[in-house]
Design a protein around this motif. Structure first.
Motif, short mmCIF file in Angstrom:
data_model
loop_
_atom_site.label_atom_id
_atom_site.label_comp_id
_atom_site.label_asym_id
_atom_site.label_seq_id
_atom_site.Cartn_x
_atom_site.Cartn_y
_atom_site.Cartn_z
N LEU A 47 41.78 85.40 12.10
CA LEU A 47 40.54 85.41 12.99
C LEU A 47 39.83 84.26 13.37
O LEU A 47 39.44 83.97 14.44
N LYS B 82 41.09 81.42 13.29
CA LYS B 82 41.80 80.85 14.35
C LYS B 82 41.69 81.01 15.62
O LYS B 82 41.46 80.25 16.73
N THR B 83 41.71 82.26 15.77
CA THR B 83 41.46 82.66 17.14
C THR B 83 40.04 82.50 17.72
O THR B 83 39.89 82.11 18.84
N GLU B 84 39.17 82.81 16.94
CA GLU B 84 37.91 82.36 17.30
C GLU B 84 37.61 81.00 17.81
O GLU B 84 37.26 80.66 18.73
N GLU B 85 38.29 80.10 16.96
CA GLU B 85 38.26 78.88 17.38
C GLU B 85 39.02 78.39 18.92
O GLU B 85 38.53 77.75 19.75
N LYS B 86 39.99 79.03 18.91
CA LYS B 86 40.82 79.00 20.19
C LYS B 86 39.88 79.65 21.31
O LYS B 86 39.75 78.90 22.37
N ILE B 87 39.20 80.43 21.27
CA ILE B 87 38.48 81.18 22.24
C ILE B 87 37.23 80.33 22.39
O ILE B 87 36.90 79.92 23.77
N ASP B 88 36.87 79.62 21.59
CA ASP B 88 35.48 78.75 21.83
C ASP B 88 36.15 77.58 22.54
O ASP B 88 35.31 77.02 23.45
N LEU B 89 37.10 77.09 22.02
CA LEU B 89 37.66 75.94 22.68
C LEU B 89 37.91 76.35 24.51
O LEU B 89 37.50 75.52 25.08
N ALA B 90 38.29 77.25 24.60
CA ALA B 90 38.76 77.73 25.77
C ALA B 90 37.41 77.81 26.62
O ALA B 90 37.29 77.50 27.85
#
Lengths: 583, 822
Positions: free
Chosen positions: A93, A95-103
């Motif tokens: 979770l 990691k996904t949050e990090e990615k979403i934040d990055l996007a």
């Protein structure tokens, strides 16, 4: 020989300490002078990476993204990661949050590239913007923009319906008396012109390109009887006889669907990429001559008079035979519907001369206006301007949805009775088809200032268009995915297995789990007599059931035996005399 | 008997053990009784044997009698009434089958020996002892059992061994991306440091180069500054640096100028010139000594002593006694050559002078000072600049930039008195005048030559030109030029500096020459490194920061002022704003209100001409009413809605069977009670979306076409649907994201390099992977740097070291770990 196996000692190894000391001293001296500055600097130091030269990066890390800009790209709620215990789930979770934040950040950053700004017409003090004449505007603006105000006087073939392409480059005119013309309206270059020699009810451009590769542009024309498809040279490509008596058409660009509403009350969907009728729905609402689409979810909105049915506004998807939503908006039926680009607001006008605004996420009415004369057709621009027309007047309203409006933003008198209006995408232009031809009207602030060149590029070349065609076809959304709430696709289906299976059977038309029916083999020499066939069938009959029963019996038996054995073993020793009487 | 049983006893369960114990405890008691019995049997047996032998009735009778008697006392009564079966005691083969099932005990054997044999008693004892020792070997386990045990042990061992991999496996599972083969060298440009680290110096040349580099602390890899530069950067501000550069420029120019001059002078071949020069210098020294004697007698005395010393040295040596090589050759030549003779005489004179004991110290001056003086550069070159900053090492002992000081300094030059010394009180010696004249002549000649050269190289003239007097002027000009240049360079803050300099007491000039000289010497020592320096960075980050801060301060300052000056206006402005907000809040449309409220009338300036809008509202309504008089639309709609809601409600299940427990038949309905009992009430479904919207019917029908695309079961790691839904909430396509983000979001989990062998993980990796593996590609690093920043760089630094870790370390680690596990 000198071996440099070890990492060579760097001169800054020893100097790092000295540097930090020096920095500390500097702070001491500063403290006397300015307090707040020092704290600020300290903060920076804490954040920033130290350079080798001992200096501190004054702007450490990536540039911050403004909150409001981030908010524009925010998607739903964040997952609560902190409360989770450490483990695989938390890891994933987070990691996904990090990615979403990055996007999110990247998207917000790239928003900077949308440099164009939109503005509106502002009158002098005390001047009402709706009194400003088109000629004045055309005179005031630059030549290119001024040239976008023009009149085409086509008085011969009656009132015109119009349609712009998605990139706003081409214009299609359809005169009621069969005159069809397609042109590049900005360069005023006529592409094709013809007369279908039939009375034309509606024309709608089928964006350029589809499955038939030989054609460049295509458009569909709803003629008196059938639906016809022409290419940009005016050559008839198809006459679709499944679609008869079509009154209105809407093209769903991402689904490659042509939705048609006919006078017989049928709503039909034609997949133009494969040339297949996707669905035909009998709306049971009588003549359907009011139609629009919700661009955000591809739901078709229909308007009709009350009488044949008790509703006057319905929402449709090709997947359901009944309307997704039925509404009763006006007394006496709806005359025009417009839905804004974001799919948030719907504006309807009815026979009762009222104009109502609905929030179509919750279907709550937001505002109601009484127009001097009820609007006969309406359209909304990319930036939320609403154009209504009644008779020969065209009025443009600003912010109808969010704030109550008392007067129009702009108004214009067309030379003839207005039949169709549409805002040109990516241009501050409103096209008006009327009895006397066509008028292109300037409406400042109507069009979206920034276009997505990969989606709809007004300046694209032939090659680019071809490339886009291929990509668009690859990205085509299947008609099954049209629903009122597209976000539902991302949700977990909570239906039971049985229900799902039932649905699956319905969808497939057969039960994939069902066993094949036993058909005895044909045997020769009289062995396939009726009796023997029946016998064989009997053998097979209920075989699996029998097998099941057998198995369960066996199980039971075994369990029984075991139980008895156990009882015997345990009870042999300590069995009392009286126990033999126990049952 | 018990013993034999014991042998059979396996080492199996505890229950068996317990059993055996209980048996053991019983054993003794049983044994006793058995023994008794045995004894009896023995007697009986003996009797029966004799019976067989003798077959005499007498004996039997006697025996019976004895028995009877013995049984009389009642104690040892024996029941002989029961007869045992013969087969058990006597077999067909005349072998006693008694105790057939049991093994022969030692006691049985020993019993036969009898108590009489005394010699046997010792053996008996020994045997008994043996017996009690009870040393029986346990049976070896069966093959299957041993193998089973071995397997268990081996399993435990291996599992322990395998757990060492747990971490690695977990890491790899967790990793967002795995690039195979693992432990690949990251592609792209490697830091030079890494490359160099594995490289060994081979040739002596390389060795030398490396030694030099390391000695100078030259950074081999980084394009960063050297320590010296570093220090200078830290020491200097921008302006200081500028000044410093200007100084250096000036010094360099001067140095080159003086070097050129010295070179030129050295090249003059004329002996006469040199002689004159020397003489002049000597005289100068003498004069100074005189002065010294007047001003500072102690110093003069010192000087005198020095001279004395030189005399002594001269007397000791044969330096000027024509005994050297040169002198000898001259002596040969002296016959024919006048000059040679003169030279010899001169030397002798020198000798005489030196050896002469002088009361008045005059001519005897050593050669060393002369040499020094030759090298000495004019003072103003190295004149200390009255720097402002004492803490700054660069500003100490520097050049002066004041042109005003120059003339005086030029006057104080070492050579000046020899040339422009006319103004001073002179002894008016003819020789001196002669010398001067000669020198002038030389100069004249040279100048002429120079002038010819000038035509060819006009640019160099300024520096090359060096006539004694003219040269002086030129020098001054040059110097002033430098100074002006310097001033211009420094010009940024000239006034303040100048003022400061003025404030400082000017450097004392009239001090002794020795002091000056010392100073000069020291500066000469300092000079070379300074000149070697190259300045690269003009402005430091700090300065930038300062500037920025100043700017921000300036920008910030007016703001508070404005707030201070116009508080009234501000509040006034605020009030309307807040009012507007309130108004806005009020304006937010309440749907209920809208539904009930009358519609807002819009006034249109340009009303449509086609439709007359003169008609009133009521009229319109009337028309509509008339048109739709027949149908009550709203009622119909509500009815429809009612129907829909009913339809969508979950239905109750009625399970009543008519006719059970009551009369059945046509027209008979099951009783109410029964119906109630067998009706299963369905749970109320979720509330309808349109329950609060009177004019809307939203279809609650399940959309099967969508359901086909939905996820049915919650995927593995998620614990509830919302978690999953939120996890997939963001799109990953290129329509919604930037290119970079799409690449990152859709990066494959595993990347294999084409054409490479993917080896299984090595033991070595185990040690390395104890730290989380840094398997980020370059792009990833760039993206993630925002967050990690420092960490990443640290890891990167550490990594190569790990790789080079010798195998021993790894083994140790493993051992430790296994110990811990144990």
């Amino acid at each position: 020989m000198l071996c440099l196996g070890q990492a060579p000692k760097r001169y800054w190894d020893s100097q790092a300490e000295a540097g930090s000391k020096g920095a500390g001293e500097g702070q001491v001296t500063e403290r006397a002078n300015q307090r707040p500055e020092k704290t600020r600097r300290k903060k920076i130091e804490r954040r920033g990476k130290k350079l080798i030269s001992g200096k501190v990066d004054p702007f450490p890390g990536p540039a911050p993204v403004p909150k409001e800009r981030r908010q524009k790209f925010e998607r739903g709620q964040k997952n609560e990661v902190r409360s989770l215990s450490k483990g695989r789930l938390k890891d994933r979770l987070s990691k996904t949050e990090e990615k979403i934040d990055l996007a999110l950040n990247q998207a917000a950053r790239s928003d900077l590239l949308l440099a164009e700004e939109a503005g509106f017409l502002v009158g002098d003090e005390g001047e009402d913007t709706c009194t400003i004449a088109q000629d004045d505007i055309a005179e005031a603006v630059d030549i290119t923009s001024g040239a976008k105000y023009f009149n085409l006087s086509l008085s011969q073939f009656g009132p015109y319906r119009i349609d712009y392409t998605r990139n706003g480059r081409h214009l299609l005119l359809g005169g009621r008396l069969g005159h069809v013309a397609s042109l590049d309206w900005q360069s005023k270059q006529l592409q094709s012109e013809m007369n279908v020699m039939e009375s034309v009810n509606d024309v709608r451009r089928v964006l350029e390109g589809e499955t038939w590769l030989h054609s460049e542009n295509m458009f569909a024309v709803a003629q008196r009887k059938w639906l016809y498809i022409y290419d940009n040279q005016g050559v008839e490509l198809h006459c679709v006889k499944k679609f008869n008596d079509v009154l209105r058409m809407e093209f769903l660009p991402y689904h490659f669907l042509l939705a048609t509403a006919s006078s017989t009350g049928f709503l039909q969907y034609l997949d133009v990429s494969v040339g297949r009728e996707v669905s035909a729905i009998c709306t049971k609402n009588g003549r359907l001559d009011v139609m629009t689409q919700n661009q955000s979810n591809a739901v078709v909105h229909l308007g009709h008079p009350t009488g044949e049915s008790e509703t006057d506004g319905t929402l449709w998807s090709p997947n359901q035979k009944e309307p997704l939503v039925k509404m009763l908006c006006h007394r006496g039926g709806v005359r025009a519907i417009a839905v804004d680009k974001t799919g948030t607001y719907m504006v309807t006008s009815g026979l009762d001369r009222k104009m109502k605004v609905f929030d179509i996420r919750s279907f709550k009415p937001l505002a109601s206006y009484l127009l001097p004369a009820g609007a006969t057709s309406m359209t909304m621009s990319q930036r939320g301007l609403l154009a209504t027309c009644c008779g020969d007047t065209v009025q443009v309203y600003k912010d109808v949805c969010s704030t109550p409006v008392s007067r129009p933003y702009m108004a214009h008198h067309a030379p003839g009775r207005v039949w169709g209006v549409q805002f040109c995408p990516y241009e501050d232009v409103l096209g008006i088809g009327h009895g006397d031809g066509f008028t292109s009207m300037l409406v400042p602030g109507a069009g979206e200032a920034n276009f997505d060149a990969l989606d709809s590029n007004p300046f694209r070349s032939v090659k680019q268009r071809q490339e886009w065609e291929v990509k668009a076809l690859l990205d085509k959304i299947q008609p099954e995915l049209i629903t009122l709430q597209p976000s539902k696709l991302g949700e977990l289906d909570t239906a039971t297995y049985q229900q799902r299976h039932k649905e699956r059977v319905e969808r497939l038309g057969f039960d994939p789990r069902e066993k094949e029916k036993f058909e005895p083999k044909l045997k020769m020499k009289g062995r396939s007599s009726t009796g023997s066939v029946q016998r064989r069938k009997k053998k097979i009959k209920n075989e699996d059931q029998r097998e099941l029963i057998k198995q369960s019996l066996e199980m039971k038996d075994r369990a029984d035996k075991e139980r008895k054995k156990e009882e015997k073993m345990t009870s042999l020793g300590q069995r009392s005399a009286l126990e033999r009487f126990q049952k | 008997m018990a013993k034999t049983r014991k042998i059979c006893k396996t080492k199996s369960g505890a229950a068996v053990n317990l059993l055996s114990e209980s048996v053991e405890s019983n054993r003794k008691a049983v044994e006793k009784t058995m023994e008794e019995e045995e004894e009896l049997f023995h007697t009986e047996y003996a009797i029966s044997a004799s019976e067989d032998e003798a077959q005499s009735d007498d004996e039997r009778k006697h025996c019976k009698l004895l028995e009877a008697i013995s049984s009389l006392d009642g104690k040892k009564r024996r029941k002989l009434a029961e007869r045992s079966e013969a087969s058990t005691q006597v077999s067909e083969f005349t072998v006693s089958a008694e105790g057939a099932g049991e093994k022969i005990d030692l006691k049985d054997l020993l019993g036969t020996i009898g108590p009489a044999a005394s010699s046997m008693s010792s053996i008996k004892k020994q045997l008994n002892k043996l017996q009690y020792k009870n040393k029986t070997l346990e049976l070896p386990l069966s093959r299957q059992e041993t193998e089973k045990i071995q397997r268990v042990v081996a399993y435990e061992k291996t599992s322990k061994k395998v757990t060492r991999w747990d971490h690695v496996v977990r890491q790899n599972r967790k990793a967002e991306q795995l690039v195979f083969p693992l432990n690949q060298e990251p592609g792209g440009i490697k830091p030079v440091e890494q490359v160099v680290a594995s490289w060994k110096v081979r040739t002596p040349l390389e060795l030398e180069i490396f030694n030099l580099l390391h000695k100078n602390k030259q950074p081999v890899t980084d394009p960063i500054l050297t320590p010296v530069e570093e220090a200078s950067l830290r020491a200097m501000s921008l302006e200081e640096a500028k000044m410093r550069r200007a100084e250096l420029q000036k010094a360099r120019a001067l140095q080159s100028y003086y070097e050129a001059r010295a070179k030129r002078e050295r090249r003059i071949k004329s002996k006469k010139y040199h002689r004159v020069l020397k003489k002049a210098k000597r005289k100068e020294v003498l004069k100074e000594f005189e002065e010294l004697r007047k001003t500072n007698p102690d110093a003069a005395l010192e000087e005198l002593k020095k001279m004395d010393l030189s005399r002594v040295e001269e007397r000791m040596s044969l330096k000027h006694q024509n005994s050297g090589k040169w002198a000898k050759s001259k002596a040969i030549m002296a016959k024919y050559d006048d000059e040679a003779r003169k030279a010899m005489q001169q030397q002798l004179e020198v000798n005489k002078e030196l050896t002469q004991k002088l009361v008045v110290p005059s001519e005897s001056e050593g050669e060393e000072p002369e040499e020094e003086e030759e090298e000495v550069l004019p003072g103003f070159v190295n004149e200390a600049q009255p720097g402002t900053d004492y803490a700054n090492p660069w500003m100490q002992g520097k050049l002066s930039s004041d042109p005003a000081e120059l003339p005086g300094e030029a006057g104080g030059e070492a050579e000046a008195p020899a040339l422009g010394g006319a103004g001073e009180e002179s002894e008016g010696e003819e020789e001196e005048e002669e010398d001067e004249a000669l020198l002038r002549e030389f100069e004249e000649r040279r100048r002429l030559r120079k002038e010819q050269e000038e035509d060819i190289l006009p640019a160099e003239v300024d520096k090359e030109d060096a006539g004694e007097e003219k040269c002086e002027e030129v020098e001054e000009e040059d110097v002033s030029e430098f100074n002006s240049l310097f001033q211009r360079l420094v010009g940024n803050k000239p006034k303040t500096q100048v003022a400061k300099r003025a404030a400082r007491p000017p450097a004392p000039q009239g001090e002794g020459e020795s002091q000056e000289q010392g100073k000069e010497d020291s500066e000469e020592r300092e000079e070379p490194p300074l000149l070697d320096e190259t300045l690269t960075r003009v402005q430091t980050m700090e300065d930038l920061e300062h500037l920025e801060r100043e700017e921000t301060l300036e920008a910030e300052v007016p703001e508070p002022e404005s707030t201070v000056t116009g508080p009234g206006t501000e509040t006034e402005e605020e009030k309307p704003a807040s009012k507007a907000v309130k108004r806005k809040r009020k304006k937010v449309i309440d749907p209920e209100e809208v539904l009930t409220r009358q519609a807002k009338v819009i006034k249109v300036p340009s009303a449509p001409t086609a439709i007359e809008d003169e008609e009133g509202d009521e009229e319109q309504k009337m028309i509509i009413k008339e048109a739709f008089a027949s149908d009550d639309v709203i009622a119909d709609f509500l009815k429809d809605k009612q129907k829909q809601t009913e339809m969508s409600k979950p239905k109750d299940v009625d399970l009543t069977l008519p006719g059970w427990g009551e009369w059945g038949g046509v027209g008979l309905k099951p009783s109410k009670r029964k119906r109630r009992r067998f009706c299963i009430k369905a749970a109320p479904g979720p509330p309808r979306r349109d329950r609060n919207l009177p004019n809307v019917i939203i279809s609650e029908k399940r959309d099967a076409s969508i359901a086909a695309h939905q996820v049915n079961d919650l995927p593995f790691p998620f614990s509830n649907p919302t978690q999953f839904e939120r996890n997939i909430r963001a799109p990953i396509g290129h329509n919604w994201n930037t290119q970079r983000t799409v690449q990152k979001l859709t990066a494959p989990k595993v990347i294999t390099k084409m054409g490479t062998i993917i080896d299984p993980i090595d033991e070595e990796d185990l040690a390395i992977d104890k730290k989380p593996p840094v398997k980020l590609r370059i792009a990833d690093i760039l993206l993630t740097q925002e967050k990690k920043g420092k960490k990443n760089t640290e890891r990167k630094d550490r990594r190569p070291q790990n790789k080079r870790r010798p195998q021993k370390h790894i083994d140790k680690n493993q051992q430790q770990k296994s110990k811990k596990a144990a």
